[in-house]
Enzyme design. Sequence first.
Site, PDB file in Angstrom:
ATOM      1  N   ASN A 248       4.226  -5.316  31.523  1.00  0.00           N
ATOM      2  CA  ASN A 248       5.311  -4.455  31.990  1.00  0.00           C
ATOM      3  C   ASN A 248       5.829  -3.620  30.805  1.00  0.00           C
ATOM      4  O   ASN A 248       6.396  -4.164  29.851  1.00  0.00           O
ATOM      5  CB  ASN A 248       6.414  -5.350  32.570  1.00  0.00           C
ATOM      6  CG  ASN A 248       7.615  -4.558  33.057  1.00  0.00           C
ATOM      7  OD1 ASN A 248       8.077  -3.652  32.393  1.00  0.00           O
ATOM      8  ND2 ASN A 248       8.117  -4.929  34.221  1.00  0.00           N
TER       9      ASN A 248
ATOM     10  N   ASP B 243       9.380 -14.316  32.004  1.00  0.00           N
ATOM     11  CA  ASP B 243       9.359 -14.211  33.461  1.00  0.00           C
ATOM     12  C   ASP B 243      10.795 -14.005  33.905  1.00  0.00           C
ATOM     13  O   ASP B 243      11.698 -14.735  33.503  1.00  0.00           O
ATOM     14  CB  ASP B 243       8.754 -15.441  34.131  1.00  0.00           C
ATOM     15  CG  ASP B 243       8.345 -15.106  35.560  1.00  0.00           C
ATOM     16  OD1 ASP B 243       7.497 -14.214  35.752  1.00  0.00           O
ATOM     17  OD2 ASP B 243       8.892 -15.709  36.508  1.00  0.00           O
TER      18      ASP B 243
ATOM     19  N   ARG C 211      17.720 -10.750  29.260  1.00  0.00           N
ATOM     20  CA  ARG C 211      16.658 -10.844  28.249  1.00  0.00           C
ATOM     21  C   ARG C 211      17.284 -10.959  26.852  1.00  0.00           C
ATOM     22  O   ARG C 211      16.827 -11.745  26.024  1.00  0.00           O
ATOM     23  CB  ARG C 211      15.786  -9.582  28.359  1.00  0.00           C
ATOM     24  CG  ARG C 211      14.526  -9.571  27.517  1.00  0.00           C
ATOM     25  CD  ARG C 211      13.540  -8.526  28.032  1.00  0.00           C
ATOM     26  NE  ARG C 211      13.074  -8.865  29.360  1.00  0.00           N
ATOM     27  CZ  ARG C 211      13.466  -8.235  30.478  1.00  0.00           C
ATOM     28  NH1 ARG C 211      14.258  -7.192  30.434  1.00  0.00           N
ATOM     29  NH2 ARG C 211      13.028  -8.650  31.646  1.00  0.00           N
TER      30      ARG C 211
END
Length: 202
Positions: A17, A75, A188
């Site tokens: 990604n 994830d 994140r």
Amino acid sequence: MNKVTLPFSQLVLASNNAGKLKELQAMLGEHIEVLPQSRFISEEAEETGLSFIENAIIKARHASQASGLPALADDSGLAVDALGGAPGIYSARYADGQGDAANNTKLLDALKHVADEQRGARFICALALVRHADDPVPIICEGAWEGRILHAAQGEHGFGYDPLFLVPELGVSSAELPAEQKNQLSHRARAMVLLRARLGLV
Ligand SMILES: O=c1nc[nH]c2c1ncn2[C@H]1C[C@H](O)[C@@H](COP(=O)(O)OP(=O)(O)OP(=O)(O)O)O1
Ligand SMILES: [Mg+2]
């Protein structure tokens, strides 16, 4: 800086990604040389886990196996209260693999009749770092970011569900935040603070 405290000097980022890679690179790049997994493999790991943590471990092992290097996987996903936590670990596949725009359209549609006060949601991130493919003690760090789902897309930055994710304290979507600011606040970023501490990085 601080590379001496780490038992390795290179790390493979186990993600395909582009948005994530950019953010992870910005958060780690000054400490360690990070290489995208595309340097070693093109096929993706099958995300068969039932939790963010399991999927992060699967992806990290897969990239470490292919590269022979330590690997870090992320994830992540969006858990929406009114949908019982969906799309959750299935966030990337919510609209059957048709991509971010289709995922966002499907989410707006699912929440069409849901009032503001019921539109609570959070981004979740699990990071898994394995020192080698069979590492029996992966390092796991998690982070969450609380927000609300907007009624229409706002903003051009970021990726994925960012245009629909209202950051209540700031009154803007996470796609309206400059990268530096998102990287201070996000799920994140929070997981990465814990990971840096675990690795002895400042
Ligand atoms: O900061 C974020 N801002 C917006 N959306 C986000 C964010 N963080 C995760 N997301 C969404 C994107 C995707 O729909 C799913 C992650 O799915 P996830 O499987 O972890 O990543 P992915 O398949 O895109 O790439 P890869 O598995 O190669 O790392 O959650
Ligand atoms: Mg994925």
